[in-house]
Each structure stands twice: as structure tokens, then as C-alpha cells.
Design a protein around this motif. Structure first.
Motif, mmCIF file in Angstrom:
data_model
loop_
_atom_site.group_PDB
_atom_site.id
_atom_site.type_symbol
_atom_site.label_atom_id
_atom_site.label_comp_id
_atom_site.label_asym_id
_atom_site.label_seq_id
_atom_site.Cartn_x
_atom_site.Cartn_y
_atom_site.Cartn_z
ATOM 1 N N ILE A 1 -8.349 -0.419 -1.865
ATOM 2 C CA ILE A 1 -7.505 0.270 -2.799
ATOM 3 C C ILE A 1 -8.522 1.029 -3.600
ATOM 4 C CG2 ILE A 1 -5.990 -0.036 -4.731
ATOM 5 C CD1 ILE A 1 -4.535 -0.806 -2.178
ATOM 6 N N VAL B 1 0.784 -1.151 0.099
ATOM 7 C CA VAL B 1 -0.081 -0.111 0.000
ATOM 8 C C VAL B 1 0.900 1.360 -0.141
ATOM 9 C CG1 VAL B 1 -1.687 1.266 1.160
ATOM 10 C CG2 VAL B 1 -2.078 -1.242 1.119
ATOM 11 N N SER C 1 0.478 7.330 -5.296
ATOM 12 C CA SER C 1 -0.124 8.555 -4.869
ATOM 13 C C SER C 1 0.254 8.696 -3.315
ATOM 14 C CB SER C 1 -1.566 8.397 -4.827
ATOM 15 O OG SER C 1 -1.891 7.399 -4.329
ATOM 16 N N ASP D 1 -2.010 -5.497 -11.082
ATOM 17 C CA ASP D 1 -2.646 -4.595 -10.184
ATOM 18 C C ASP D 1 -4.109 -4.445 -9.857
ATOM 19 O OD1 ASP D 1 0.126 -3.671 -10.228
ATOM 20 O OD2 ASP D 1 -0.512 -1.465 -10.657
ATOM 21 N N ASN E 1 9.152 0.648 -4.849
ATOM 22 C CA ASN E 1 8.525 -0.729 -5.260
ATOM 23 C C ASN E 1 8.723 -1.336 -3.711
ATOM 24 O OD1 ASN E 1 8.034 -0.995 -8.119
ATOM 25 N ND2 ASN E 1 10.204 -0.436 -8.111
ATOM 26 N N PRO F 1 -2.985 -7.420 -6.341
ATOM 27 C CA PRO F 1 -1.687 -6.710 -5.778
ATOM 28 C C PRO F 1 -0.930 -7.200 -4.507
ATOM 29 C CG PRO F 1 -3.633 -5.608 -5.260
ATOM 30 C CD PRO F 1 -4.274 -6.656 -6.294
ATOM 31 N N TYR G 1 -8.227 2.883 -7.045
ATOM 32 C CA TYR G 1 -7.285 2.907 -8.147
ATOM 33 C C TYR G 1 -7.006 4.210 -9.133
ATOM 34 C CZ TYR G 1 -6.801 -2.228 -7.933
ATOM 35 O OH TYR G 1 -6.402 -3.367 -7.282
ATOM 36 N N GLU G 2 -5.995 4.421 -9.459
ATOM 37 C CA GLU G 2 -5.785 5.762 -10.095
ATOM 38 C C GLU G 2 -5.027 5.643 -11.566
ATOM 39 O OE1 GLU G 2 -4.905 7.696 -5.822
ATOM 40 O OE2 GLU G 2 -3.234 6.642 -6.762
ATOM 41 N N CYS H 1 3.560 1.697 -1.287
ATOM 42 C CA CYS H 1 4.312 1.897 -2.653
ATOM 43 C C CYS H 1 3.468 2.475 -3.661
ATOM 44 C CB CYS H 1 5.090 0.521 -2.783
ATOM 45 S SG CYS H 1 6.552 0.082 -1.889
ATOM 46 N N GLN H 2 2.125 2.795 -3.358
ATOM 47 C CA GLN H 2 1.422 3.453 -4.279
ATOM 48 C C GLN H 2 1.839 4.563 -4.718
ATOM 49 O OE1 GLN H 2 -2.997 2.478 -3.906
ATOM 50 N NE2 GLN H 2 -2.313 2.569 -1.506
ATOM 51 N N ASN I 1 -1.475 2.494 -10.210
ATOM 52 C CA ASN I 1 -1.138 2.634 -8.487
ATOM 53 C C ASN I 1 0.505 2.278 -8.402
ATOM 54 O OD1 ASN I 1 -3.656 2.535 -8.826
ATOM 55 N ND2 ASN I 1 -4.006 2.716 -6.618
ATOM 56 N N TRP I 2 0.842 1.057 -9.110
ATOM 57 C CA TRP I 2 2.037 0.550 -9.112
ATOM 58 C C TRP I 2 2.970 0.050 -10.287
ATOM 59 C CZ3 TRP I 2 -2.297 -1.813 -6.333
ATOM 60 C CH2 TRP I 2 -2.144 -1.418 -5.011
#
Length: 341
Positions: free
Chosen positions: A162, A7, A12, A144, A250, A148, A164-165, A9-10, A107-108
Motif C-alpha cells: 500500500i 485495494v 486514488s 488504515d 467502500n 486495512p 499511503y496518501e 476501494c482506495q 486511502n480509505w
């Protein structure tokens, strides 16, 4: 590797912390209907009147072998991709604000395994249609969206929620030989690996000491103790002037490629015990040790099987629409440059 570390390492989460030391980016919430579209890899969306749609479904149930009739007639049911006008407008506005060219990711992950399908064979995008083409062809993006926390050690705990973005990063021409992956354990930089280990870059051999010093200094001044976790992995880029930029963060675990190291030696303490001064640094030191890219295994097979069997018409539709659009743009440019006499 814990779920909380994943989480953290997202994009945002870490971008606001290190914004001054990385590439300018914009983050857009990903609507649920867009997520559904990205995951609905084999379902066709039928447009047209309610009557035509109902009739098509009835015919399919009664006669599965009947061919679909393709026509330009507006009264005929055709297969089309869904549209997201509001989201499309927001994405295009963000792309324009970043100079008209972006590097997309979630996100990742970025769709690095899908650059083979792009017309320019890169992840450079100028529109949402180009982003969709990459995302729908990428196993990394699917990972992702669906799993994840797959390799986390605390599987018994509930998965965090999560949001998502879509992350749009200003396009930058990065030379692969300038990218490095750095491994941090207990807030100590223990290892550095050449990012593109499939190639031999002579300048790395010649500048080994300078590269190590620059990355170590960047870590101690800007990264160390500023990230929520004490175990993590970060990617950097060292430009031609010797300045170091943060590219990505990461989780410290097998979900992240350990490149020229093994996770066993990174986690067992072997690397730390071998250290004398500074982190261990590994790179491809001759053309004899050049290796094939790990992303080669993602090129073509599954997607072209899907296309040939009709199980994934979206990819074909997106690809053909994108090709047609670029051809029309090219023809318009030629007409402007060479007006009729």
C-alpha cells in the motif's frame, strides 16, 4: 471480502474513474516520516544539542522519577513535535488550491471518530496542524495504517503493498439528511440506507420515491459496470436540486458499516428475494426510532486517559499550539477591525 476488493476501494483508484461525479480533490503521497509520526503516538521527540539530548537520556535511565524541567531557555532540552517543512508546504499549497478549506482522509477512512477534538467540532481543516490533530486522535486512521485487511477472507495470501496518501477534498457544506449508503451485489443495487440514521429527517419520508429513483438512475448511468468489482458499497449525496453526487466507495463486507441493514441479510440474498421493484430503502421514519451516534463511543475516554497519564503528550502539544495560534489570529483580526485611536 477479498484483499483485492479493499485495494480497489482506495480513493486514488476510484477517483479518476468517477472524477466528474464527485467533489474536487487532491491526492498527496504520504512520506514515511509522516506515517511514523502518526503512528508514534506516545514517543516524545527531544530537540536541542546532542550533548543535552544525551544528558537527558542518561538522567532518565538513572533516575526515572526525576521531573522534566520546562523552560523557554534555548539551552534547555524541551519536548517538541517533529516538523515536515517540505510536506507542510505541499499540503498548504493544495489546501489553498481547493479554496482554503478541506475535508481530509487517508486511502480509505476519514477521521470521523475524532471530530470531538477539533475546535470547530467538524472535519473542516485549513492547515496541516489541524489535520494532524484529527489523524493522531482517530482510531479509523490507525486502522488504515496498521490493519486495512483485518477482516478479509483471504488472510493466507500476502498483503498487497500500500502506498499511503493524504487525500484533501474541497470543503462542502453537506446536509446529513441528504447522504445515503448504497449496497451493490453482482453489479445490482440491492439496498439503500439513510447515512445519518441517528436522526429523523421529515423530507426523506415525503420524498422516498424521488430519492430512490434519483439514486437508482445515478447508479445505472454512472456507476454500474464502471467499478473494478461487482460487489461494493458507495455513498452518495442528493442536493437540494435533486442532483446526486458520489461521495465515497467502500468494500462490500463487515469492515463497512451496514447502517440500517445487517450484513447477514445483505450477503444471504434475503434482500434480493424481497425486492419487487428497485432496491430496498430504509430510513429513520419517526423521532421514536432515533438512535445515538455510533461515534460517541470514540469521544474523550482513551485520549484523555493518555493525556492525564502523560502517555500521549503529542495530542496535548498539538491541541495547545493550535489553540494558541487561533487565539493570536483572532486577536490580530480584532486589532485590524478596531485600530487604536
Amino acid at each position: 471480502m477479498k484483499k483485492e476488493q479493499v485495494v480497489n476501494c482506495q480513493f486514488s483508484v476510484w477517483y479518476p474513474i468517477f472524477k466528474k461525479h464527485t467533489i474536487k480533490s487532491l491526492i498527496l503521497p504520504l512520506p514515511q516520516n509522516v506515517i511514523d509520526y502518526l503512528l508514534d503516538d506516545g514517543t516524545l521527540v527531544v530537540s536541542g544539542s546532542d550533548h543535552n539530548t544525551q544528558q537527558t537520556n542518561t538522567n532518565r535511565d538513572s533516575d526515572a522519577e526525576e521531573d522534566i524541567q520546562w523552560s523557554d531557555d534555548e539551552t534547555t532540552t524541551t519536548v517538541t513535535a517533529p516538523e515536515f517543512p517540505e510536506f507542510t508546504s505541499k499540503v498548504q499549497e493544495a489546501i489553498n488550491a481547493l479554496g482554503g478549506r478541506v475535508f481530509p482522509k487517508l486511502n480509505w477512512s476519514a477521521p470521523r471518530d475524532a471530530n470531538w477534538i477539533a475546535l470547530n467540532s467538524s472535519l473542516q481543516c485549513c492547515s496541516l496542524s489541524e489535520i494532524f490533530l484529527l489523524f493522531k486522535s482517530s482510531d479509523f486512521i490507525t486502522h488504515d495504517l496498521t490493519q486495512p485487511f483485518l477482516q478479509c477472507s483471504d488472510q493466507d495470501s500476502p498483503d498487497p503493498v500500500i502506498n499511503y496518501e493524504l487525500v484533501l477534498r474541497k470543503w462542502s457544506e453537506l446536509i446529513p439528511g441528504g447522504e445515503f449508503r448504497c449496497f451493490v451485489k453482482e453489479n445490482k443495487l440491492i439496498a439503500i440506507s439513510q447515512r445519518d440514521y441517528t436522526q429523523y429527517y421529515q423530507h426523506i419520508l415525503k420524498q422516498e420515491e424521488q430519492i430512490c429513483h434519483a439514486i437508482n438512475e445515478f447508479f445505472s448511468q454512472h456507476i454500474q459496470y464502471n467499478f473494478p468489482d461487482e460487489d461494493f458499497v458507495f455513498d452518495v449525496y442528493r442536493d437540494s436540486q435533486g442532483r446526486v453526487w458520489l461521495i465515497d466507495l467502500n468494500a462490500f463486507g463487515e469492515v463497512t458499516d451496514s447502517l440500517l441493514f445487517s450484513w447477514e441479510e445483505l450477503t444471504s440474498g434475503g434482500i434480493i428475494s424481497q425486492q419487487q421493484e428497485g432496491p430496498a430503502f430504509r430510513y429513520t421514519n419517526s423521532e421514536v426510532t432515533v438512535q445515538p451516534s455510533p461515534c460517541l463511543s470514540y469521544r474523550i475516554p482513551r485520549d484523555f486517559v493518555d493525556l492525564s497519564t502523560g502517555e500521549d503528550a503529542y495530542k496535548l502539544i498539538d491541541f495547545l499550539k493550535l489553540t494558541k495560534s487561533q487565539q493570536e489570529e483572532s486577536e490580530e483580526e480584532e486589532e485590524e477591525e478596531n485600530p487604536p485611536q
